[in-house]
Design an enzyme around this catalytic site. Structure first.
Site, PDB file in Angstrom:
ATOM      1  N   HIS A  84       0.778  -1.065  -0.026  1.00 24.47           N
ATOM      2  CA  HIS A  84       0.123   0.046  -0.055  1.00 24.47           C
ATOM      3  C   HIS A  84       0.986   1.194  -0.076  1.00 24.47           C
ATOM      4  CE1 HIS A  84      -2.922   2.866   2.281  1.00 24.47           C
ATOM      5  NE2 HIS A  84      -2.930   3.131   1.257  1.00 24.47           N
ATOM      6  N   ASN A 108      -4.719   3.365   7.745  1.00 27.97           N
ATOM      7  CA  ASN A 108      -6.243   3.830   7.932  1.00 27.97           C
ATOM      8  C   ASN A 108      -7.079   3.298   9.035  1.00 27.97           C
ATOM      9  OD1 ASN A 108      -5.948   5.464   5.431  1.00 27.97           O
ATOM     10  ND2 ASN A 108      -6.245   3.821   4.207  1.00 27.97           N
TER      11      ASN A 108
END
Length: 721
Positions: free
Chosen positions: A455, A505
Site C-alpha cells: 500500500h 487507515n
C-alpha cells in the site's frame, strides 16, 4: 628517523607518535563505524591527558580508520543518560567538555582529517582542533535539533566563533549535513582535497603550522574568546534569526530556539563560561517530551532498518517490475521505480489512462530537472525505464507486479486472476489496496503464497511509507522481496498483518469519526482545523478530508464500518455524507469544507465558503457552539490512541515502534509527539483512560481496552520508560 611509539591505546582509538607527530586514530574495535559512546569518551579523555603531558610531541593529527570519521553519538546510550538527574548530567557533560577543551588547549598545533561523515559529537571533535581538512565527498553537520536537543560538546560555542553567528545559527538550527564545498565556503574547514590525498594534505598543513607558516595560537585564542559582535549587532542577529526559526517551526520544536537563546547569552563570554551556558540549555532540552519523542523516532527508524536487513537476506532481487492501472497512482509508482533504477511495465486497458500515467511520471522527472537534481539526459534515461502497454505480452519476465486498479473488490479479483495466468510461477503479485482485505483478494488465487499487499500513500513520490500487508498464506520470501523493493524505491516499509483498513487507515478513521461527532455536536470545522494544526498536524481534519477526497473517505468508512461494526458503524447522517450528496468531493471537485481556486503556480488554494457552513448546519440539530481547544484535542486524539492500542494488541504490527512510525510517515502525525502510543506514554495511560471515561457517552471508540486499563493501573508504558 625516530621510531614510532604508542602514547595511548584503547578499544576505540589509539595515539601513536612518530617524528614528533602524534596521530590520534579513531578505530572502534568490533564495530563498523565510530560513534561517540561513553567508551569513546573515556578513551579520548585518557588520550587527551597523555597528549597534554607528552614532552616529545610537536603537533597532533586526528583521523579515522573507518569509512566515516565519526557518525555521531550512540543515541540509545545517550537517551538513557537523559534520564539521570540534572546534577548527574551536568557532571557528565563537564567531564566530556573538559576533554575537548584539553585537546583545544594543547601547546602545539592540531589538524583533523575528515573522511566520510563527521556528525554531531564527531564534528565537535573536529572543532576542538585548530584546523580541518575535508575529503571532497565527506559531509559534516549537527543533526541534534532533529532529536529535540542541540550540540552539547561545545558546538554552539566554537561554531559561531569560527564562522560567525549567522552561519552558526543556520548550521545548528536546521540540523542538515553540509557537503565539503559548502563547509569550505562557510569557513568550517580550511581545505578540501580528493579522498586519496586527505591524510597527506592534513600532514602537510600540520607541518607548515609547526614550522610557523600559520598562526595556530591565534586560531586557538579566537575560539576561546567572546564573539566579535557589539551589543546592537548581536541583538539584530539573534532576534532576526529567532523570528525566522519560529516562523519555520511554528514554536513546536524548542531546540533551535533554545540554541539561539543560549548562543545569544554566551556571545559576550569566554569559552569556558559559554560552555556552561550551553550545558544548561542542553539539560533543559534533554528533559523535554519533544526530545524523548524525537529520540524514540530515531530508535524506531533503526529498528525498522534492522528488520529490513533481515528481510534483505531472503529477498529475491526485482530486476523487472510492472504496475497494473496507469493514471495518477500507477504513474506515480512507475515514476518512483524508474527514478530509482528499476525498469517497470505500466499496463492499462485504456490508452488515455496510459497517457495520464506517462504524463504523471514525466511531470516528476521534469521537476527533478528544474530543481537541478538531474539533467535532461538522466530524465530521458529514467523515462525509458517505463514501458507502457495495453497487453500482458511481456509479463512472463516480470519479477513483481503491483496491482493499482480501481478500489473495487470484484474488479481487483478479476484483474488479479487474469494476471496470475500471465506471469511466471515465481512472480510476486502485490495489491496497492488501501482497505480491502488481502485474504479476501487472495481467496481465488492459485498461488496465494506469492500474493500480498503493498500500500503506497498518495502522492507516491512524496510519502515515505509503504505498508506491506501479509496475508494468511503470504510466504516469507514474498514479503521479504516486496520489503526489499520498497527499500530500493527509497521508501520505509512496515510489515503489517491483514485486517480492515490495515494499520494506518484503521487508526486514522477513528480520528475522523471524532471529527464528525464534534461537528454534529456544533463545533466549527475551521476552528477544529486551527486547533489540530496548532497541536502539530500538517493540516486539520476538514482540510485533510478535502485533500483525500470525500468519496474516498466515505468508501474507507464503509469498509471499516463493516469490519468493526461495534465502534465504527455510525448512526445518522454526517457532514461527510452531506458533502458527498452535494457533489462537494474536496479539492478534486473544487469544493468541500472549503472552496478551492488555483494560485499563480496552479496549486489549489483554500478559501472559506458560506455554502459549506449551510450544509454542515443541516447535521447540527442544536446549532453551532464554541467547544474548547482541549476538548477538541481529546475528542480527536483519544479514539486514535485506543485504536492504535487495539492494533498493537491484535498483532497487526509487531511493536509500538512500527505503529507510531506508520502514523508519522503515513499520516504526518506530529513527529515531536512521537506517534499515538508515545503521546499516550507522555500523558500517562491513567490520564488517557480517565479522559476516555469522560467521553464514554460518545460510544465504544472512547472505550479503552482492558490491557490499557491494566497498564494504567500498573504505571506501565508502551516504550517501557
Amino acid at each position: 628517523m625516530e621510531s614510532a611509539s604508542m602514547l595511548y591505546e584503547g578499544s576505540k582509538l589509539s595515539v601513536e607518535v612518530t617524528d614528533g607527530i602524534a596521530v590520534l586514530c579513531f578505530d572502534a574495535r568490533e564495530a563498523s563505524v565510530n560513534k561517540f559512546d561513553q567508551a569513546t569518551i573515556d578513551d579520548l579523555n585518557q588520550a587527551a591527558q597523555a597528549l597534554a603531558h607528552a614532552d616529545d610531541v610537536k603537533g597532533l593529527l586526528v583521523k579515522s580508520a573507518k569509512p566515516a570519521f565519526i557518525v555521531g553519538a550512540d543515541i540509545m546510550e545517550f537517551g538513557e543518560r537523559f534520564k539521570a538527574s540534572e546534577d548527574e548530567m551536568r557532571e557528565w557533560m563537564a567531564d566530556a567538555n573538559r576533554m575537548f577543551s584539553t585537546i583545544e588547549d594543547l601547546n602545539f598545533p592540531s589538524v583533523t582529517a575528515i573522511n566520510g561523515m563527521a556528525l554531531g559529537g564527531g564534528l565537535e571533535m573536529c572543532l576542538s582542533t585548530d584546523y580541518r581538512v575535508m575529503g571532497e565527498k565527506a559531509q559534516i553537520g549537527f543533526p541534534e535539533t532533529k532529536l529535540g536537543i542541540y550540540p552539547g560538546f561545545g558546538g554552539t560555542v566554537r561554531t559561531p566563533r569560527l564562522i560567525g553567528a549567522d552561519n552558526a545559527i543556520e548550521w545548528i538550527a536546521d540540523g542538515n549535513p553540509r557537503r565539503a564545498d559548502k563547509a569550505f565556503k562557510a569557513g568550517m574547514v580550511d581545505a578540501v582535497v580528493a579522498e586519496d590525498e586527505l591524510e597527506a594534505a592534513a600532514r602537510d598543513l600540520l607541518k607548515r603550522a609547526i614550522a610557523g607558516e600559520f598562526d595556530w595560537q591565534a586560531r586557538k585564542a579566537e575560539k576561546k574568546a567572546p564573539l566579535k559582535l557589539n551589543k546592537t549587532e548581536a541583538a539584530m542577529t539573534f532576534q532576526t534569526s529567532k523570528g525566522f526559526v519560529l516562523g519555520q517551526t511554528k514554536g513546536m520544536y524548542p531546540a533551535p530556539i533554545e540554541a539561539i537563546d543560549r548562543m545569544a547569552k554566551a556571545a559576550g563570554m569566554d569559552r569556558d563560561a559559554a560552555i556552561k551556558e550551553e550545558t544548561e540549555g542542553f539539560i533543559k532540552l534533554a528533559k523535554t517530551t519533544e526530545a524523548a519523542a524525537l529520540i524514540q523516532l530515531f530508535l524506531n527508524d533503526q529498528l525498522i532498518k534492522k528488520k529490513g536487513k533481515k528481510y534483505g537476506k531472503i529477498a529475491h532481487t526485482i530486476e523487472q517490475a510492472a504496475v497494473l492501472g496507469a493514471g495518477i497512482m500507477g504513474g506515480g509508482i512507475a515514476y518512483q521505480s524508474a527514478y530509482k533504477g528499476v525498469p517497470i511495465l505500466m499496463k492499462d486497458i485504456k490508452e488515455e489512462a496510459i497517457d495520464q500515467g506517462l504524463e504523471e511520471a514525466a511531470k516528476h522527472f521534469s521537476k527533478g530537472v528544474e530543481r537541478g537534481k538531474m539533467d535532461t539526459a538522466k530524465m530521458a534515461e529514467g523515462m525509458s525505464r517505463i514501458r507502457p502497454t495495453l497487453t500482458y505480452g511481456d509479463f512472463g519476465n516480470v519479477d513483481a507486479v503491483i496491482e493499482a486498479v480501481v478500489e473495487n473488490p470484484k474488479i481487483k479479483k478479476s484483474v488479479l486472476a487474469e494476471t496470475e495466468e500471465k506471469v511466471s510461477d515465481k512472480t510476486i503479485v502485490a495489491s496497492n489496496t488501501s482497505s480491502i482485505s488481502i485474504d479476501s483478494l487472495a481467496a481465488d488465487l492459485k498461488r496465494p503464497e506469492n500474493f500480498l499487499g503493498m500500500h503506497f500513500f498518495n502522492p507516491v513520490h512524496k510519502m515515505p511509507l509503504v505498508e506491506v500487508i501479509k496475508g494468511e498464506k503470504s510466504s516469507e520470501e514474498a514479503i521479504a522481496t516486496i520489503v526489499d523493493y520498497a527499500h530500493r524505491l527509497g521508501k520505509t516499509p512496515i510489515v503489517v498483518n491483514d485486517c480492515p483498513g490495515f494499520l494506518v487507515n484503521r487508526i486514522l478513521f477513528p480520528y475522523f469519526f471524532g471529527f464528525q461527532q464534534l461537528i454534529t455536536d456544533g463545533a466549527d470545522f475551521a476552528k477544529i482545523d486551527k486547533v489540530m494544526e496548532k497541536f502539530g498536524w500538517p493540516m486539520g481534519p476538514a482540510y485533510l478530508s478535502d485533500v483525500v477526497g470525500m468519496d474516498t473517505s466515505q468508501h474507507v468508512e464503509e469498509v471499516l464500518a463493516e469490519g468493526y461494526p461495534d465502534r465504527m458503524a455510525q448512526d445518522g447522517t454526517s457532514s461527510l455524507d452531506v458533502m458527498v450528496e452535494n457533489g462537494r468531493l474536496g479539492q478534486k471537485s473544487g469544493s468541500g469544507y472549503y472552496k478551492y481556486e488555483k494560485d499563480k503556480k496552479g496549486r489549489p488554494k483554500k478559501t472559506q465558503d458560506d455554502k459549506a457552513y449551510e450544509l454542515v448546519a443541516s447535521v447540527q440539530k442544536d446549532g453551532q457552539k464554541d467547544i474548547e481547544a482541549d476538548e477538541i484535542i481529546d475528542r480527536m486524539m483519544i479514539p486514535m490512541i485506543i485504536e492504535a492500542a487495539r492494533a498493537l494488541e491484535e498483532g497487526i504490527a509487531e511493536t509500538p515502534n512500527e505503529v507510531d512510525m506508520g502514523l508519522i510517515m503515513g499520516l504526518g502525525f506530529p513527529p515531536f509527539r512521537g506517534g499515538a502510543l508515545k503521546y499516550a506514554d507522555a500523558q500517562g495511560l491513567a490520564t488517557v483512560c480517565d479522559k476516555a471515561d469522560q467521553y464514554s457517552h460518545l460510544g465504544k471508540l472512547y472505550e479503552p481496552t482492558e490491557r490499557m486499563r491494566e497498564m494504567a493501573a500498573n504505571g506501565e508504558t508502551y516504550y517501557g520508560q
